[in-house]
Design an enzyme around this catalytic site. Structure first.
Site, PDB file in Angstrom:
ATOM      1  N   SER A 122       0.823  -1.211   0.000  1.00 12.23           N
ATOM      2  CA  SER A 122       0.000   0.000   0.000  1.00 12.23           C
ATOM      3  C   SER A 122       0.852   1.253   0.000  1.00 12.23           C
ATOM      4  O   SER A 122       0.330   2.336  -0.234  1.00 12.23           O
ATOM      5  CB  SER A 122      -0.962   0.013   1.185  1.00 12.23           C
ATOM      6  OG  SER A 122      -0.404  -0.580   2.299  1.00 12.23           O
ATOM      7  N   HIS A 143      -2.930  -3.311  -6.110  1.00 11.13           N
ATOM      8  CA  HIS A 143      -3.300  -2.837  -4.777  1.00 11.13           C
ATOM      9  C   HIS A 143      -4.799  -2.994  -4.536  1.00 11.13           C
ATOM     10  O   HIS A 143      -5.616  -2.248  -5.068  1.00 11.13           O
ATOM     11  CB  HIS A 143      -2.883  -1.358  -4.625  1.00 11.13           C
ATOM     12  CG  HIS A 143      -3.116  -0.810  -3.259  1.00 11.13           C
ATOM     13  ND1 HIS A 143      -3.429   0.509  -3.018  1.00 11.13           N
ATOM     14  CD2 HIS A 143      -3.080  -1.410  -2.046  1.00 11.13           C
ATOM     15  CE1 HIS A 143      -3.579   0.685  -1.727  1.00 11.13           C
ATOM     16  NE2 HIS A 143      -3.382  -0.454  -1.115  1.00 11.13           N
ATOM     17  N   GLU A 155      -5.972  -0.761  -7.607  1.00 12.88           N
ATOM     18  CA  GLU A 155      -5.033   0.147  -8.268  1.00 12.88           C
ATOM     19  C   GLU A 155      -3.955  -0.717  -8.928  1.00 12.88           C
ATOM     20  O   GLU A 155      -3.286  -1.499  -8.241  1.00 12.88           O
ATOM     21  CB  GLU A 155      -4.390   1.098  -7.253  1.00 12.88           C
ATOM     22  CG  GLU A 155      -5.358   2.103  -6.655  1.00 12.88           C
ATOM     23  CD  GLU A 155      -4.725   3.017  -5.619  1.00 12.88           C
ATOM     24  OE1 GLU A 155      -5.242   4.125  -5.416  1.00 12.88           O
ATOM     25  OE2 GLU A 155      -3.733   2.616  -4.972  1.00 12.88           O
ATOM     26  N   ASN A 193      -4.540   6.744  -1.402  1.00 12.16           N
ATOM     27  CA  ASN A 193      -3.874   7.180  -0.169  1.00 12.16           C
ATOM     28  C   ASN A 193      -3.267   8.565  -0.313  1.00 12.16           C
ATOM     29  O   ASN A 193      -3.088   9.273   0.664  1.00 12.16           O
ATOM     30  CB  ASN A 193      -2.797   6.178   0.254  1.00 12.16           C
ATOM     31  CG  ASN A 193      -3.399   5.054   1.069  1.00 12.16           C
ATOM     32  OD1 ASN A 193      -4.450   5.230   1.695  1.00 12.16           O
ATOM     33  ND2 ASN A 193      -2.775   3.899   1.049  1.00 12.16           N
TER      34      ASN A 193
HETATM   35  P1  NAD Z   1      -1.011  -9.444   7.666  1.00 12.42           P
HETATM   36  O1  NAD Z   1      -0.054  -9.159   8.754  1.00 12.42           O
HETATM   37  O2  NAD Z   1      -2.430  -9.731   7.983  1.00 12.42           O
HETATM   38  O3  NAD Z   1      -0.455 -10.666   6.784  1.00 12.42           O
HETATM   39  C1  NAD Z   1       0.863 -10.788   6.344  1.00 12.42           C
HETATM   40  C2  NAD Z   1       1.191 -12.253   6.236  1.00 12.42           C
HETATM   41  O4  NAD Z   1       2.432 -12.392   5.558  1.00 12.42           O
HETATM   42  C3  NAD Z   1       1.353 -12.952   7.593  1.00 12.42           C
HETATM   43  O5  NAD Z   1       0.534 -14.087   7.637  1.00 12.42           O
HETATM   44  C4  NAD Z   1       2.835 -13.314   7.651  1.00 12.42           C
HETATM   45  O6  NAD Z   1       3.096 -14.516   8.322  1.00 12.42           O
HETATM   46  C5  NAD Z   1       3.165 -13.442   6.184  1.00 12.42           C
HETATM   47  N1  NAD Z   1       4.577 -13.251   5.860  1.00 12.42           N
HETATM   48  C6  NAD Z   1       5.438 -12.334   6.357  1.00 12.42           C
HETATM   49  N2  NAD Z   1       6.635 -12.449   5.748  1.00 12.42           N
HETATM   50  C7  NAD Z   1       6.525 -13.461   4.845  1.00 12.42           C
HETATM   51  C8  NAD Z   1       7.407 -14.041   3.890  1.00 12.42           C
HETATM   52  N3  NAD Z   1       8.651 -13.606   3.752  1.00 12.42           N
HETATM   53  N4  NAD Z   1       6.949 -15.039   3.108  1.00 12.42           N
HETATM   54  C9  NAD Z   1       5.679 -15.484   3.240  1.00 12.42           C
HETATM   55  N5  NAD Z   1       4.800 -14.985   4.130  1.00 12.42           N
HETATM   56  C10 NAD Z   1       5.217 -13.976   4.914  1.00 12.42           C
HETATM   57  O7  NAD Z   1      -0.889  -8.193   6.671  1.00 12.42           O
HETATM   58  P2  NAD Z   1      -1.981  -7.626   5.633  1.00 12.42           P
HETATM   59  O8  NAD Z   1      -2.804  -6.604   6.318  1.00 12.42           O
HETATM   60  O9  NAD Z   1      -2.646  -8.764   4.938  1.00 12.42           O
HETATM   61  O10 NAD Z   1      -1.025  -6.848   4.626  1.00 12.42           O
HETATM   62  C11 NAD Z   1      -0.257  -7.496   3.644  1.00 12.42           C
HETATM   63  C12 NAD Z   1       0.181  -6.491   2.594  1.00 12.42           C
HETATM   64  O11 NAD Z   1      -0.973  -5.864   2.019  1.00 12.42           O
HETATM   65  C13 NAD Z   1       1.063  -5.368   3.093  1.00 12.42           C
HETATM   66  O12 NAD Z   1       1.987  -5.048   2.094  1.00 12.42           O
HETATM   67  C14 NAD Z   1       0.077  -4.227   3.304  1.00 12.42           C
HETATM   68  O13 NAD Z   1       0.689  -2.975   3.221  1.00 12.42           O
HETATM   69  C15 NAD Z   1      -0.872  -4.450   2.152  1.00 12.42           C
HETATM   70  N6  NAD Z   1      -2.224  -3.889   2.320  1.00 12.42           N
HETATM   71  C16 NAD Z   1      -2.876  -3.998   3.498  1.00 12.42           C
HETATM   72  C17 NAD Z   1      -4.166  -3.486   3.614  1.00 12.42           C
HETATM   73  C18 NAD Z   1      -4.946  -3.604   4.897  1.00 12.42           C
HETATM   74  O14 NAD Z   1      -5.945  -2.895   5.060  1.00 12.42           O
HETATM   75  N7  NAD Z   1      -4.570  -4.489   5.798  1.00 12.42           N
HETATM   76  C19 NAD Z   1      -4.774  -2.850   2.507  1.00 12.42           C
HETATM   77  C20 NAD Z   1      -4.066  -2.786   1.299  1.00 12.42           C
HETATM   78  C21 NAD Z   1      -2.789  -3.307   1.214  1.00 12.42           C
END
Ligand code: NAD
Length: 505
Positions: A122, A143, A155, A193
């Site tokens: 993000s 995204h 996006e 954002n």
């Molecule tokens: P989250 O913490 O819920 O999930 C991340 C997962 O990735 C975890 O299960 C973790 O164990 C795993 N992980 C970490 N390192 C790893 C690796 N090297 N290999 C494999 N798995 C690995 O996070 P999220 O909220 O799902 O966010 C994930 C991505 O999406 C981030 O880049 C975040 O910026 C983006 N994002 C999040 C949101 C939101 O609202 N949460 C919205 C848009 C984008």
């Protein structure tokens, strides 16, 4: 270009976003591999997705056999090599540049040459994330918004090295998944954002100046058609998260003063008042719900004088005021050439804000009984901020809100600040969107779609611009700039050009 329909998809990261992406991909007919380094996480996500699909089937939203088939297409894997034949790998792991880059090296080794690699980041630069890949041309941002199965917007973000055909293929794929894709260039905050920053920043500025209370700010922006006001929304997002995004925008733009984070928000973070999740932010929460003291509705102190009323200026707001007054049985005199929009009552004036505080207008015009009101951008009646010049008489202080009530608004008095609440916020949202388009981040159509679908805005910034007029937006920004100085309110070259063109029309 790789044909992606029906081909296997690898999702890396089985957290909130990865699970949502895997669900959407499997529902769209792709075999989906789910991988996570946390033991059991991918298997757990497969179970959760299965339960979500079953629940959708139970509610009749999808056919039971479609749910079963979607679950059967999902597979948790322990090694990336098990997804060697995938056509697309979507990464949704922790928001950390080094971790993501290291993962892409592993993914490149595990998958074929033709496999596209997408990141759900993000905030990180797609150009920077793509560095180090053997073939950065196949790398792109995809995204999604949370919750992925419900939010329509995607996006599609291109870095400097992204092959345009890859961005086009991801756009087509997102559409096939039932999403609404918009193309963006990789710049801080991408589209949503970035353009949304002023929604929070202007509210925080009003709080810093002690111009209004959170509940007043929220009421005014809800009155303008937003589903939530900025204060309640920041409490929901979490001030830590919101502050981190603003800080990252500020750093990524080399300290552009437009994005200076707020000291008010920093203090909330320092105090652990992060919002709903800690029970206290700008509001207090009990059992997850805000503890609110209802604002009393406005009651006029007495009858308004039975005199003819002049309606000044042109355009939709002036017409609306004239209609409302006639509807209320008032005799209306139109004064179209006066150079301001509003209502004149005997020797007093109630003006639509042009960005200057009421006291400033009073000082510059010599008109002592003066009040300004906020931009009524939504059609319906609703909360509307107003403020009185310091020079105003006691009777005008009581009459001004009564006139606003007669005009169909719920008057909310705030301190006499520049651009009140809605005008400054919407002008800055338009300005940010205009800069994004000027800088080739996205098209105006994409900006409108993104803000309506990504953050549920009641209209897109360019739709507001068409309604309000570039000249008026620039006027508000210039008056804000004249008062605050220092880059924050500088008008976008795109807007200035529109205003010059309109001026010649
Ligand atoms: P989250 O913490 O819920 O999930 C991340 C997962 O990735 C975890 O299960 C973790 O164990 C795993 N992980 C970490 N390192 C790893 C690796 N090297 N290999 C494999 N798995 C690995 O996070 P999220 O909220 O799902 O966010 C994930 C991505 O999406 C981030 O880049 C975040 O910026 C983006 N994002 C999040 C949101 C939101 O609202 N949460 C919205 C848009 C984008």
């Amino acid at each position: 270009m790789t044909e992606l329909a029906g081909r296997p998809v690898l999702v890396v990261g089985a957290g909130i976003m990865g699970s949502g992406i895997a669900q959407v991909a499997t529902q769209a007919g792709h075999p989906v591999f789910l991988y996570d380094t946390r033991p059991g996480a991918a298997q757990g996500a497969v179970r959760t997705i299965g339960a979500a699909l079953e629940a959708l089937a139970a509610k009749g939203r999808i056919a039971p056999e479609a749910a079963r088939a979607a679950v059967a297409r999902l597979r948790a894997i322990d090694r990336l090599e098990d997804a060697a034949d995938c056509a697309l790998a979507v990464e949704a792991i922790v928001e950390d540049l080094a971790a993501k880059r290291a993962l892409y090296r592993e993914v490149e080794q595990a998958v074929g040459q033709g496999c596209l690699i997408a990141s759900n980041t993000s905030s990180l630069s797609i150009t920077a994330l793509g560095q180090g890949l053997r073939n950065p041309g196949r790398f792109v941002g995809m995204h999604f918004f949370n919750p992925v199965p419900l939010m329509k917007l995607v996006e599609v973000v291109s870095g400097l090295e992204t092959d345009p055909a890859v961005a086009a293929a991801i756009e087509a794929l997102a559409r096939a998944w039932g999403k609404v894709p918009v193309q963006a260039r990789s710049t801080p905050g991408f589209i949503v954002n970035r353009i949304a920053r002023p929604f929070y920043a202007e509210a925080l500025m009003l709080l810093q100046e002690r111009a209004a209370e959170p509940a007043q700010i929220d009421a005014c922006l809800r009155g303008a058609g937003f589903r939530m006001g900025p204060c309640e929304l920041m409490d929901l997002i979490g001030h830590d998260t919101n502050f981190a995004v603003t800080q990252s925008m500020h750093a990524a733009s080399f300290g552009d003063r437009r994005y200076v984070p707020s000291a008010v928000q920093r203090e909330l973070v320092e105090a652990g008042r992060l919002g709903r999740k800690t029970g206290r932010g700008l509001y207090e929460y009990r059992d997850g719900l805000p503890v609110r003291t209802d604002r009393p509705s406005f009651v006029p102190a007495g009858p308004l004088p039975e005199c003819p009323v002049s309606v000044h200026g042109r355009g939709p707001v002036a017409d609306r005021l004239a209609d409302a007054l006639r509807h209320a049985g008032r005799q209306v005199v139109r004064v179209r050439e006066s150079g301001w929009v509003g209502v004149g009552v005997e020797s007093a004036e109630l003006r639509l804000t042009d960005g200057r505080p009421a006291t400033c207008v009073a000082g510059e015009t010599g008109q002592r009984d003066l009040a300004v009101f906020d931009l009524p951008i939504a059609d319906g009646a609703g909360a509307l901020a107003w403020s009185c010049a310091d020079t105003a008489s006691g009777s005008w202080r009581t009459d001004a809100p009564a006139w606003l009530a007669l005009l169909g608004f719920e008057p909310i008095e705030i301190e006499d600040t520049a651009g009140l609440v809605v005008a400054r916020t919407v002008a800055m949202l338009i300005n940010e969107a205009a800069d994004a388009v000027q800088q080739g981040v996205c098209t105006a159509e994409a900006a409108d779609l993104a803000m309506k679908l990504g953050v549920n805005y009641p209209a897109g910034p360019f739709e507001w611009l068409d309604r309000w007029g570039a000249g008026e937006v620039v006027r508000v920004l210039r008056n804000l700039d004249a008062l605050y100085r220092g880059e924050r309110y500088r008008a976008s070259p795109y807007l200035l050009r529109r205003a010059w063109t309109d001026g010649m029309a």
